[in-house]
Design a protein around this motif. Structure first.
Motif, PDB file in Angstrom:
ATOM      1  N   GLY A   1      -8.036  -5.780   5.498  1.00  0.00           N
ATOM      2  CA  GLY A   1      -7.380  -6.183   6.724  1.00  0.00           C
ATOM      3  C   GLY A   1      -8.074  -7.345   7.406  1.00  0.00           C
ATOM      4  O   GLY A   1      -9.111  -7.842   6.954  1.00  0.00           O
TER       5      GLY A   1
ATOM      6  N   SER B   1      -4.554  -6.379  11.450  1.00  0.00           N
ATOM      7  CA  SER B   1      -3.553  -6.267  10.386  1.00  0.00           C
ATOM      8  C   SER B   1      -4.230  -5.617   9.187  1.00  0.00           C
ATOM      9  O   SER B   1      -5.327  -6.029   8.796  1.00  0.00           O
ATOM     10  CB  SER B   1      -3.053  -7.661  10.019  1.00  0.00           C
ATOM     11  OG  SER B   1      -2.310  -7.618   8.830  1.00  0.00           O
ATOM     12  N   THR B   2      -3.614  -4.594   8.620  1.00  0.00           N
ATOM     13  CA  THR B   2      -4.229  -3.938   7.463  1.00  0.00           C
ATOM     14  C   THR B   2      -3.231  -3.832   6.320  1.00  0.00           C
ATOM     15  O   THR B   2      -2.028  -3.968   6.520  1.00  0.00           O
ATOM     16  CB  THR B   2      -4.723  -2.517   7.809  1.00  0.00           C
ATOM     17  OG1 THR B   2      -3.608  -1.735   8.237  1.00  0.00           O
ATOM     18  CG2 THR B   2      -5.780  -2.556   8.894  1.00  0.00           C
ATOM     19  N   PHE B   3      -3.750  -3.595   5.143  1.00  0.00           N
ATOM     20  CA  PHE B   3      -2.889  -3.420   3.963  1.00  0.00           C
ATOM     21  C   PHE B   3      -3.573  -2.478   2.992  1.00  0.00           C
ATOM     22  O   PHE B   3      -4.786  -2.273   3.050  1.00  0.00           O
ATOM     23  CB  PHE B   3      -2.629  -4.770   3.281  1.00  0.00           C
ATOM     24  CG  PHE B   3      -3.886  -5.447   2.790  1.00  0.00           C
ATOM     25  CD1 PHE B   3      -4.405  -5.156   1.538  1.00  0.00           C
ATOM     26  CD2 PHE B   3      -4.571  -6.344   3.595  1.00  0.00           C
ATOM     27  CE1 PHE B   3      -5.578  -5.759   1.103  1.00  0.00           C
ATOM     28  CE2 PHE B   3      -5.742  -6.957   3.162  1.00  0.00           C
ATOM     29  CZ  PHE B   3      -6.240  -6.652   1.919  1.00  0.00           C
TER      30      PHE B   3
ATOM     31  N   LYS C   1       5.922 -14.092   5.615  1.00  0.00           N
ATOM     32  CA  LYS C   1       6.150 -13.125   4.531  1.00  0.00           C
ATOM     33  C   LYS C   1       7.325 -13.509   3.640  1.00  0.00           C
ATOM     34  O   LYS C   1       7.910 -12.671   2.967  1.00  0.00           O
ATOM     35  CB  LYS C   1       6.307 -11.707   5.075  1.00  0.00           C
ATOM     36  CG  LYS C   1       5.038 -11.238   5.793  1.00  0.00           C
ATOM     37  CD  LYS C   1       5.081  -9.786   6.183  1.00  0.00           C
ATOM     38  CE  LYS C   1       3.774  -9.402   6.865  1.00  0.00           C
ATOM     39  NZ  LYS C   1       3.765  -8.067   7.414  1.00  0.00           N
TER      40      LYS C   1
ATOM     41  N   GLU D   1       4.868 -13.445  -0.713  1.00  0.00           N
ATOM     42  CA  GLU D   1       4.202 -12.150  -0.564  1.00  0.00           C
ATOM     43  C   GLU D   1       2.862 -12.096  -1.274  1.00  0.00           C
ATOM     44  O   GLU D   1       2.736 -12.467  -2.435  1.00  0.00           O
ATOM     45  CB  GLU D   1       5.117 -11.033  -1.103  1.00  0.00           C
ATOM     46  CG  GLU D   1       6.317 -10.780  -0.200  1.00  0.00           C
ATOM     47  CD  GLU D   1       7.013  -9.480  -0.547  1.00  0.00           C
ATOM     48  OE1 GLU D   1       6.523  -8.735  -1.404  1.00  0.00           O
ATOM     49  OE2 GLU D   1       8.074  -9.235   0.054  1.00  0.00           O
TER      50      GLU D   1
ATOM     51  N   GLN E   1      -0.519  -9.293  -0.300  1.00  0.00           N
ATOM     52  CA  GLN E   1      -1.005  -8.412   0.766  1.00  0.00           C
ATOM     53  C   GLN E   1      -2.143  -9.039   1.572  1.00  0.00           C
ATOM     54  O   GLN E   1      -2.143  -9.003   2.805  1.00  0.00           O
ATOM     55  CB  GLN E   1      -1.479  -7.083   0.181  1.00  0.00           C
ATOM     56  CG  GLN E   1      -0.344  -6.153  -0.238  1.00  0.00           C
ATOM     57  CD  GLN E   1      -0.869  -4.819  -0.721  1.00  0.00           C
ATOM     58  OE1 GLN E   1      -1.758  -4.778  -1.568  1.00  0.00           O
ATOM     59  NE2 GLN E   1      -0.335  -3.739  -0.186  1.00  0.00           N
TER      60      GLN E   1
ATOM     61  N   ASN F   1      -0.881 -12.263   3.443  1.00  0.00           N
ATOM     62  CA  ASN F   1       0.011 -11.896   4.552  1.00  0.00           C
ATOM     63  C   ASN F   1      -0.801 -11.368   5.729  1.00  0.00           C
ATOM     64  O   ASN F   1      -0.532 -11.681   6.893  1.00  0.00           O
ATOM     65  CB  ASN F   1       1.030 -10.843   4.108  1.00  0.00           C
ATOM     66  CG  ASN F   1       2.012 -11.339   3.058  1.00  0.00           C
ATOM     67  OD1 ASN F   1       2.441 -10.579   2.195  1.00  0.00           O
ATOM     68  ND2 ASN F   1       2.371 -12.608   3.097  1.00  0.00           N
ATOM     69  N   SER F   2      -1.822 -10.568   5.430  1.00  0.00           N
ATOM     70  CA  SER F   2      -2.656  -9.997   6.488  1.00  0.00           C
ATOM     71  C   SER F   2      -3.485 -11.072   7.197  1.00  0.00           C
ATOM     72  O   SER F   2      -3.506 -11.161   8.429  1.00  0.00           O
ATOM     73  CB  SER F   2      -3.585  -8.929   5.889  1.00  0.00           C
ATOM     74  OG  SER F   2      -4.468  -8.430   6.856  1.00  0.00           O
TER      75      SER F   2
END
Lengths: 423, 100
Positions: free
Chosen positions: A377, A390-392, B68, B71, B73, B76-77
């Protein structure tokens, strides 16, 4: 050069090399930054302070060892994906940036005199100190275990000889043998680490035909990092070879007996294990504790705006030793925090321009060949802590292509990251 | 291309053109990027080199990650909290680097 502080401020942008705006260093030839600890936090901080101040700050990195073996990717060494040399790095490449290496143990911090006392009794004065000592193990946190038993029941939670020992012990586990991992309570270094380690052990056992061997993870936590991802992978690749047991089932880790390789829980006693891997509870490195920089948690509170100690504005605390809010204790976090601290040190000591702190982290974990997952994140100071903006996280059921790409990213990251830290 | 120049008696840095990013800000923000993207331009499968790109292309890619429409992860973050000015600054900084 005729310039005064007022002119610099009125101009809006100060030159980093001009030390005139820094009250801490008036009347002194060159401001001094000392960094304790040559891990990803400390080495990054030393490099960036020296590199970006271009000689305006005297930077000393205090680290007793001459080579650093990274905990990150040490599980890949365990799994046979890396050799030991590839996760071991020297410090010599930091010297051209202006970092002076002092290969001694830092014993204590004299905060009143602003000096670090080294193992040989000599003192290093500082204007700003960066403390990045990593963790210390709480040897008394698992009844029956202790430092004298770390060869019998290795922890391998500080990379180096312990890592090599764990691999030798893993390689000696017979088919049908039992491995018991005692997982650590929160907070601890590398949240997904124990479970990636179990995955790598399983990979080795399976790929060498020892499919009757079994791993039991006895965990004091109700849940763990990337749990759904690991458990999906274990079921897919290693069915019947691993069992994770949380506290509701095992009812507490009562004791271990290194003489008989026994682990006793409230629910069951595991005897004659071929390997017991005890990962104990952890605290900030003891130099931080002894300097009064930690609170009752055993870790060190910081100001999230700048990584300064909440106890001492002349000291910055990085990485596993600090309380970093939503950031996990990871090398990536330490490296990110170090860059904020390095900028703030330059701001304090040379009047260099500073910007609002931003932080980032990603942790990759390998489950089986070409099947890696990640979590991470972006983070910012908010409400008195470093908060996730923001995290993933990887998803269960991802395609093989996605997982393979994630592993390629993991390997490329390591290469770039150790270059960023050590070269 | 450098968007900053020295003026007067050498005391102050002044933006030369509105379009150019703040290089000092870009250099700071870049420290996050270089944890994964090597600033010497070397790259490995999985993480591309991001130095020496034309500024408009660099910004367009970052905006696509932020929106987005592209893509990834991590990207995008990380781009979710970047302003347009941050992206201009990063483009300015990385655009000025050359392969070593």
């Amino acid at each position: 050069m005729s310039i005064n502080r007022r002119q610099v401020i009125r101009g809006g942008v100060g030159f980093g090399a001009l030390a005139l705006a820094a009250p801490a260093v008036i009347g002194q030839a060159k401001p001094r930054a000392v960094v304790i600890g040559g891990g990803p936090g400390g080495a990054t901080a030393a490099k960036y302070i020296a590199k970006d101040s271009q000689g305006a700050i005297d930077v000393v990195l205090v680290e007793p060892t001459r080579e650093f073996t990274t905990c990150f990717h040490s599980n890949l060494y365990l799994g046979g994906y890396r050799d030991f040399a590839s996760i071991t790095h020297g410090y010599d490449k930091l010297v051209p940036y202006g970092v002076r290496l002092n290969h001694q143990l830092a014993n204590t911090i004299d905060r009143d005199k602003k000096e670090v006392v080294l193992a040989d009794g000599s003192r290093l004065p500082y204007d700003r100190l960066v403390v990045s000592p990593g963790i210390d193990l709480k040897y008394d946190s698992v009844p029956g275990w202790g430092q004298e038993f770390e060869e019998t029941m290795p922890h391998a939670w500080k990379a180096g000889p312990q890592t090599q020992l764990l691999k030798r012990r893993l390689d000696a586990v017979p088919d049908g043998g039992l491995i018991v991992m005692v997982a650590p309570p929160n907070p601890y270094r590398c949240p997904p680490g124990p479970y990636e380690r179990a995955s790598m052990m399983l990979h080795v056992l399976k790929s060498t035909g020892r499919t009757k061997a079994k791993i039991i993870i006895v965990d004091p936590k109700e849940n763990f990092s990337k749990q759904a991802l690991f458990q999906e992978g274990w079921e897919k690749y290693y069915p019947g070879m691993i069992e994770w047991i949380g506290p509701k089932i095992h009812d507490g880790i009562k004791s271990v007996d290194p003489k008989t390789n026994t682990v006793v829980t409230g629910f069951e006693t595991y005897k004659d294990a071929a390997l017991v891997n005890v990962i104990p509870a952890q605290t900030a490195g003891k130099i931080a504790l002894n300097a009064g920089l930690a609170n009752q948690t055993g870790f060190c509170p910081i100001n999230p705006e700048n990584m300064k100690s909440a106890q001492d504005a002349n000291i910055f605390i990085l990485g596993d030793a600090c309380i970093a809010g939503d950031m996990p204790k990871s090398a990536f976090s330490a490296n990110s925090q170090a860059k904020v601290a390095a900028m703030m040190v330059r701001g304090d000591l040379t009047g260099a321009r500073t910007f609002p702190a931003r932080y980032a982290n990603t942790c990759w974990s390998l489950i089986e060949t070409d099947d890696a997952v990640k979590v991470g994140g972006a983070y910012e100071p908010k409400d008195g802590k470093i908060a996730a903006a923001s995290t993933f996280i990887s998803q269960t059921g991802e395609t093989a292509d996605v997982r393979k790409q994630t592993q390629a990213e993991n390997m490329a990251w390591y290469s770039a990251f150790v270059t960023d830290v050590f070269a | 291309m450098l968007g900053l120049s020295l003026v007067g008696p050498g005391l102050f840095l002044v933006p030369q053109a509105q379009a150019a990013g703040d290089r000092a800000l870009g250099e700071y923000l870049s420290t996050t990027c270089v944890s994964c993207h090597r600033p010497d331009g070397q790259s490995a499968e999985g993480i591309p080199s991001i130095i020496g790109w034309p500024s408009d292309q660099f910004v367009a890619v970052l905006k696509a990650y932020r929106d987005k429409t592209r893509e990834h992860q991590i990207m995008n973050s990380l781009t979710s909290s970047l302003s347009d000015a941050d992206m201009d600054a990063l483009a300015e900084y990385f655009g000025s680097l050359s392969r070593k």
